[in-house]
Design an enzyme around this catalytic site. Structure first.
Site, PDB file in Angstrom:
ATOM      1  CE  LYS A   9      -4.778   0.594   4.792  1.00 16.85           C
ATOM      2  NZ  LYS A   9      -3.671  -0.285   4.311  1.00 16.85           N
ATOM      3  NE  ARG A  90       0.136   5.569  -3.583  1.00 19.96           N
ATOM      4  CZ  ARG A  90      -0.107   4.344  -3.101  1.00 19.96           C
ATOM      5  NH1 ARG A  90      -1.276   4.064  -2.544  1.00 19.96           N
ATOM      6  NH2 ARG A  90       0.796   3.400  -3.185  1.00 19.96           N
ATOM      7  NE  ARG A 107       0.858   3.213   4.433  1.00 20.59           N
ATOM      8  CZ  ARG A 107       0.550   2.935   3.173  1.00 20.59           C
ATOM      9  NH1 ARG A 107       1.419   3.169   2.193  1.00 20.59           N
ATOM     10  NH2 ARG A 107      -0.630   2.398   2.872  1.00 20.59           N
ATOM     11  CG  ASN A 117      -0.243  -0.170   5.628  1.00 18.05           C
ATOM     12  OD1 ASN A 117      -1.450  -0.249   5.900  1.00 18.05           O
ATOM     13  ND2 ASN A 117       0.223  -0.333   4.411  1.00 18.05           N
ATOM     14  CG  HIS A 120      -6.588   3.059   0.770  1.00 22.67           C
ATOM     15  ND1 HIS A 120      -5.956   2.225  -0.133  1.00 22.67           N
ATOM     16  CD2 HIS A 120      -7.465   3.813   0.052  1.00 22.67           C
ATOM     17  CE1 HIS A 120      -6.455   2.468  -1.349  1.00 22.67           C
ATOM     18  NE2 HIS A 120      -7.369   3.417  -1.256  1.00 22.67           N
ATOM     19  CD  GLU A 131      -9.344   3.351  -4.068  1.00 27.30           C
ATOM     20  OE1 GLU A 131      -9.025   4.376  -3.418  1.00 27.30           O
ATOM     21  OE2 GLU A 131      -8.504   2.528  -4.499  1.00 27.30           O
TER      22      GLU A 131
HETATM   23  P1  IDP Z   1      -0.607   0.696  -0.709  1.00 25.45           P
HETATM   24  O1  IDP Z   1      -1.600   0.661   0.440  1.00 25.45           O
HETATM   25  O2  IDP Z   1       0.641   1.441  -0.321  1.00 25.45           O
HETATM   26  O3  IDP Z   1      -1.205   1.179  -2.004  1.00 25.45           O
HETATM   27  P2  IDP Z   1      -0.669  -2.007  -1.831  1.00 25.45           P
HETATM   28  O4  IDP Z   1       0.500  -2.711  -2.417  1.00 25.45           O
HETATM   29  O5  IDP Z   1      -1.746  -1.520  -2.746  1.00 25.45           O
HETATM   30  O6  IDP Z   1      -0.101  -0.812  -0.932  1.00 25.45           O
HETATM   31  O7  IDP Z   1      -1.305  -3.002  -0.762  1.00 25.45           O
HETATM   32  C1  IDP Z   1      -2.558  -2.717  -0.191  1.00 25.45           C
HETATM   33  C2  IDP Z   1      -2.506  -3.030   1.287  1.00 25.45           C
HETATM   34  O8  IDP Z   1      -2.293  -4.424   1.462  1.00 25.45           O
HETATM   35  C3  IDP Z   1      -1.330  -2.375   2.033  1.00 25.45           C
HETATM   36  O9  IDP Z   1      -1.596  -1.048   2.418  1.00 25.45           O
HETATM   37  C4  IDP Z   1      -1.189  -3.288   3.227  1.00 25.45           C
HETATM   38  O10 IDP Z   1      -2.236  -3.007   4.176  1.00 25.45           O
HETATM   39  C5  IDP Z   1      -1.473  -4.655   2.597  1.00 25.45           C
HETATM   40  N1  IDP Z   1      -0.246  -5.324   2.141  1.00 25.45           N
HETATM   41  C6  IDP Z   1       0.467  -5.054   1.046  1.00 25.45           C
HETATM   42  N2  IDP Z   1       1.524  -5.869   0.913  1.00 25.45           N
HETATM   43  C7  IDP Z   1       1.463  -6.704   1.978  1.00 25.45           C
HETATM   44  C8  IDP Z   1       2.285  -7.790   2.407  1.00 25.45           C
HETATM   45  O11 IDP Z   1       3.280  -8.149   1.797  1.00 25.45           O
HETATM   46  N3  IDP Z   1       1.907  -8.415   3.563  1.00 25.45           N
HETATM   47  C9  IDP Z   1       0.801  -8.043   4.262  1.00 25.45           C
HETATM   48  N4  IDP Z   1       0.010  -7.016   3.889  1.00 25.45           N
HETATM   49  C10 IDP Z   1       0.340  -6.352   2.759  1.00 25.45           C
HETATM   50 MG    MG Z   2      -2.526   0.285  -3.310  1.00 32.75          MG
END
Ligand code: IDP
Ligand code: MG
Length: 139
Positions: A9, A90, A107, A117, A120, A131
């Site tokens: 990212k 992951r 992370r 974070n 992705h 994707e």
């Molecule tokens: P992942 O990236 O671990 O799959 P997801 O729940 O799919 O996590 O969320 C996608 C992205 O959205 C996260 O990587 C993060 O950048 C952002 N995100 C997720 N939850 C939050 C939150 O509670 N606050 C702000 N950003 C969030």
């Molecule tokens: Mg996700």
């Protein structure tokens, strides 16, 4: 051959952590099949993160992922591996919130905020195919 889709990212690119992230993927035994540094446009970002549309963090997430170039990676693994490649990646990434992600993960080692974070990674075989299609379609 099994594939997954990874994004270093904008925060990872800005902080010079792309080499570290790619190195961890390679040292695990996976191969980089395709890589492109790209400023993701908002439309593509919204499509990619469609499942989060309507959540309170959605607009902020789009602002974040489009703010500066990201490194897009198609990652290839062996079909002989015991686990699906998306799950392997992951595990390398760690859990979504870097504050509580395990040390030893990307992370966990380099992040502090859920809004920054670093990486992705696709979360299923279906999302990997979807994707890769979104970001690398027709070329
Ligand atoms: P992942 O990236 O671990 O799959 P997801 O729940 O799919 O996590 O969320 C996608 C992205 O959205 C996260 O990587 C993060 O950048 C952002 N995100 C997720 N939850 C939050 C939150 O509670 N606050 C702000 N950003 C969030
Ligand atoms: Mg996700």
């Amino acid at each position: 051959m099994a594939h997954t889709f990874v994004i270093c990212k904008p925060d990872a690119v800005e902080r010079g952590l792309v080499g570290e992230i790619i190195s961890r993927i390679e040292r695990k035994g996976l191969n980089i099949k395709r890589a492109e540094l790209r400023l993701i446009d908002r439309e593509t970002a919204a499509l990619h993160y469609m499942e989060h549309d309507g959540k309170p963090f959605f607009e902020g997430l789009l602002n974040f992922i489009t703010r500066s170039p990201a490194m897009l990676l198609q990652v290839e693994g062996s079909d002989d591996a015991g686990d699906d490649i998306f799950a392997v990646v992951r595990n390398l990434m760690g859990s979504t919130n870097p504050a509580t992600a395990a040390p030893g993960t990307i992370r966990g080692d380099f992040g502090l905020l859920v809004t920054e974070n670093l990486v992705h990674g696709s979360d299923s075989v279906e999302s990997a195919a979807r994707e890769i299609g979104i970001f690398f379609q027709a070329n």
